[in-house]
Scaffold this active site. Sequence first.
Site, PDB file in Angstrom:
ATOM      1  N   GLU A  46       6.238   0.800   8.067  1.00 50.74           N
ATOM      2  CA  GLU A  46       7.166   0.259   7.084  1.00 50.74           C
ATOM      3  C   GLU A  46       8.364   1.202   6.944  1.00 50.74           C
ATOM      4  O   GLU A  46       8.186   2.404   6.824  1.00 50.74           O
ATOM      5  CB  GLU A  46       6.476   0.119   5.712  1.00 50.74           C
ATOM      6  CG  GLU A  46       7.317  -0.657   4.728  1.00 50.74           C
ATOM      7  CD  GLU A  46       6.628  -0.831   3.384  1.00 50.74           C
ATOM      8  OE1 GLU A  46       6.793  -1.879   2.750  1.00 50.74           O
ATOM      9  OE2 GLU A  46       5.914   0.101   2.960  1.00 50.74           O
ATOM     10  N   ALA A  77       0.810   6.619   0.531  1.00 52.53           N
ATOM     11  CA  ALA A  77      -0.141   5.824   1.315  1.00 52.53           C
ATOM     12  C   ALA A  77       0.592   4.607   1.844  1.00 52.53           C
ATOM     13  O   ALA A  77       1.746   4.352   1.501  1.00 52.53           O
ATOM     14  CB  ALA A  77      -1.340   5.415   0.462  1.00 52.53           C
ATOM     15  N   HIS A 122      -3.560   0.886  -5.891  1.00 54.46           N
ATOM     16  CA  HIS A 122      -2.257   0.316  -5.504  1.00 54.46           C
ATOM     17  C   HIS A 122      -2.341  -0.306  -4.113  1.00 54.46           C
ATOM     18  O   HIS A 122      -1.917  -1.457  -3.906  1.00 54.46           O
ATOM     19  CB  HIS A 122      -1.205   1.435  -5.536  1.00 54.46           C
ATOM     20  CG  HIS A 122       0.161   1.048  -5.081  1.00 54.46           C
ATOM     21  ND1 HIS A 122       1.243   0.963  -5.932  1.00 54.46           N
ATOM     22  CD2 HIS A 122       0.651   0.727  -3.855  1.00 54.46           C
ATOM     23  CE1 HIS A 122       2.319   0.610  -5.263  1.00 54.46           C
ATOM     24  NE2 HIS A 122       1.984   0.463  -3.985  1.00 54.46           N
ATOM     25  N   GLU A 123      -2.879   0.447  -3.168  1.00 55.24           N
ATOM     26  CA  GLU A 123      -2.935  -0.065  -1.791  1.00 55.24           C
ATOM     27  C   GLU A 123      -3.886  -1.255  -1.684  1.00 55.24           C
ATOM     28  O   GLU A 123      -3.631  -2.189  -0.927  1.00 55.24           O
ATOM     29  CB  GLU A 123      -3.356   1.049  -0.820  1.00 55.24           C
ATOM     30  CG  GLU A 123      -2.473   2.282  -0.841  1.00 55.24           C
ATOM     31  CD  GLU A 123      -0.986   1.979  -0.741  1.00 55.24           C
ATOM     32  OE1 GLU A 123      -0.605   1.026  -0.041  1.00 55.24           O
ATOM     33  OE2 GLU A 123      -0.194   2.708  -1.379  1.00 55.24           O
TER      34      GLU A 123
END
Length: 850
Positions: free
Chosen positions: A131, A271, A304-305
Amino acid sequence: MPGTNLTRDEAATRAALLDVAAYTVDLDLTSATRSEETTFVSTTTVEFTCREPGASTFADLVAPSVREITLNGRSLDPATAYADSRIALDHLEATNTLVVTADCAYSNTGEGLHRFVDPADDRVYLYSQFEVPDARRVFTTFEQPDLKAVFTFNVTAPSHWVVVSNAATPEPTEAGDGASLWRFPTTKRMSTYITAIVAGEYHGEHDTYEGKYGTIPLGHYCRQSLKEHMDTGELVKLTKQSFAWFEEQFDYPYPFGKYDQLYVPEYNAGAMENAGCVTLRDEYLPRSRQPRSFFEFRASVITHEMAHMWFGDLVTMKWWDDLWLNESFAEWACYWCEANATEFTDAWTGFANARKQTGYRADQLPSTHPIAADNVDLHAVEVNFDMITYAKGASVLKQLVAWVGIEPFLQGLRAYFKEWEYGNPEFKDLLATLEKASGRELQGWAQEWLQTAGVNTLAPSFEVGDDGAYTSFSVTQSAPEEWPTLRRHRLGIGLYDQVEGRLVRRDYLEIDVDGASTDVPDLVGVAQPALLLLNDEDHAYAKIRLDDRSLETAIASLSTFEDSLPRALVWGAAWDMTRDGEMRTRDWVDLVLANIGQETDAWAVTRIPASTALAVAFYSDPDHRRELKATWESGLRELLLAAEPGSDHQLTFARSYAGAAHSDVALDDLIGLLDGSFTVEGLAIDQDMRWTLITALARSGRFGDAEIDAELEVDKTISGKEKAAAARASQPTAEAKEAAWNALLDPATANETSREIAFSIFRFGQEDVIAPYLEKFLDASETLVDVLGFHKASVILEYGFPKPLGSEATLARLDEWLAGSTAPKQAQRYVGEARAEIARALTAQRFDAS
């Protein structure tokens, strides 16, 4: 991304032309074990259709060389077809097959396929980071999120390695010469940027989650030299708690079969949500004692991930305009999950004390932008990927949940996941779903909150009668001149009295604030409390102000709040007032020294002393700074000695004392802690603490290269090397600064080492020796992105500016540079931010002198 870009219009044109069915990616990673090899062989086969046979388009690839390109059996000459990181594809057919073989480069920047050799044992580790647009550094792609496809990875690597990807890891087959071939099953449909390859001599541990929808295999991986520090039991517990919460709340089964979490070295981000193959910084596996806030933050990263598996991976934005939505949602969801499903039940207090503050700071810089930024191309995405995206976005979603209610919000999400599974909707599609579920009009809300920038300030305005009751009360709202939007806020108001030595909430009401002034008739006739708190419960995203009586109460009694969240909001209000030049720095320091020892929130304990160190060094009146530094140093020593042995308070105060130490007495204390002649009961002088003390002594000039080298002999890990680089950079000598600066500018310096140096090189109190580096920084910023790449350059540009040189003369020089610079936008952004921080500090200094 030197020499590469993709515009939104180009992506839309390509998406209208193509549908991508499948990728087969063959990677030969056997060269990774040979230090002289800098590339690996990548062969990509892409199956895709074209709606306009005969048309032309392009594929994306960033590679040192291309060996062969074949389109529908027709050979294309790489010398002419491959240029500017694009492969030109002409005369497309209705159904197409593209095959590209290239030599792709290993990286040391954390982009593409990062290669790392562990100095502890010389083992080799690889991991991918794609990303925003870096899958094209590993295989040929159509690099945009809305051209989803299925992926089949075939990886040849040394037989003793572990290889992990998005699909379940297969049994490898022998490939000869000590190598084996891993043929991974075909993945679910996904975007290129969430594919992943992780390979090397990783240590793995396995478990399973038995949930509402069946069994999910779990894997946890790290370097061999870190396996004793991988607290797998705790990591598995957090993973299972998160799965149970999200599967129940989202009412949709986890989509990607298995779930691996891999802790990898020299990682740029916290992450990355690769589908079923999450990569995380291996600093999250601590080798030394850490406070609760560290583990609370690690839990938020893990949750979160996982939230991304649904929001981002299953349902993915069409273009990067909606990147904010991916990250804001996952950020909101992680704290929501933490507070409800893990031991960190006060997660929203930590959010208020730490993460939300980063959003407020970013929103007051000249680089602020709307949450829903206009990302016209990939370069714009990189520039706008910041704490506005994460912290402000999550805060605004928290406000939205308060606006529509949690159950209608979840009802809308559940419908959204089912309707758009494996697809690429836009924000308007989610908004329509939420409007239907909640019955509330949200277009106006979206306009004022998502498409405008800046933070509002809310303050109480009132009159009090002779009987001590309010005769009038309103909430006033203001906005900065550059971003004048006045927004609607769902706002709590708390009234706190002192009862038996505690601050206790007497009453609470919620109102909707709208416009420059909102009357609150329900408070007329109500007795004025000892402390009135706007935004109690922290629903709103806004700076708040305390009236004089409330501020006086806070300074005297902040630590006596019964609950941690209102205390966090008062901390935040007082800090805002200090930064804005409305509260003297010396009063802030008094507030902290009087109350931080009794603070219960883990994030407040660790974050507030760090903010105070900045205030003492940068926001205080220069004419009285020496006295304030002495007050801060001695106050921290008292807090350290008074803290409960082995507590987080003790650990934080020890680290803070080391950072504040400047007197001979304090520096002697640090040497004593190192050699054992000065002991503090319960304080472990472990390896990380040793580096903290050594760096502080190097900064002061007490220690030099000899002491740093001696410690590095004991700690021959990558962490040791990075900490040693930081300690060397902190020394107050021209030679040390020159060596550190040259390392920052050297592309061969690994990204995490570069980060540590950038954090350490320019120290307050060393202004004489760093004076030449204002001009050196400005000169370097013209070319830094091209030389180092976006991520490494951004770290230096953001954290490596010599802020201790902040003065009116520096402001004038920066104004001159900004007016005439041709540097990339990223460089101009960070210089502009540094200028704003200096201007803010000078304002605070003047107020502190008043």
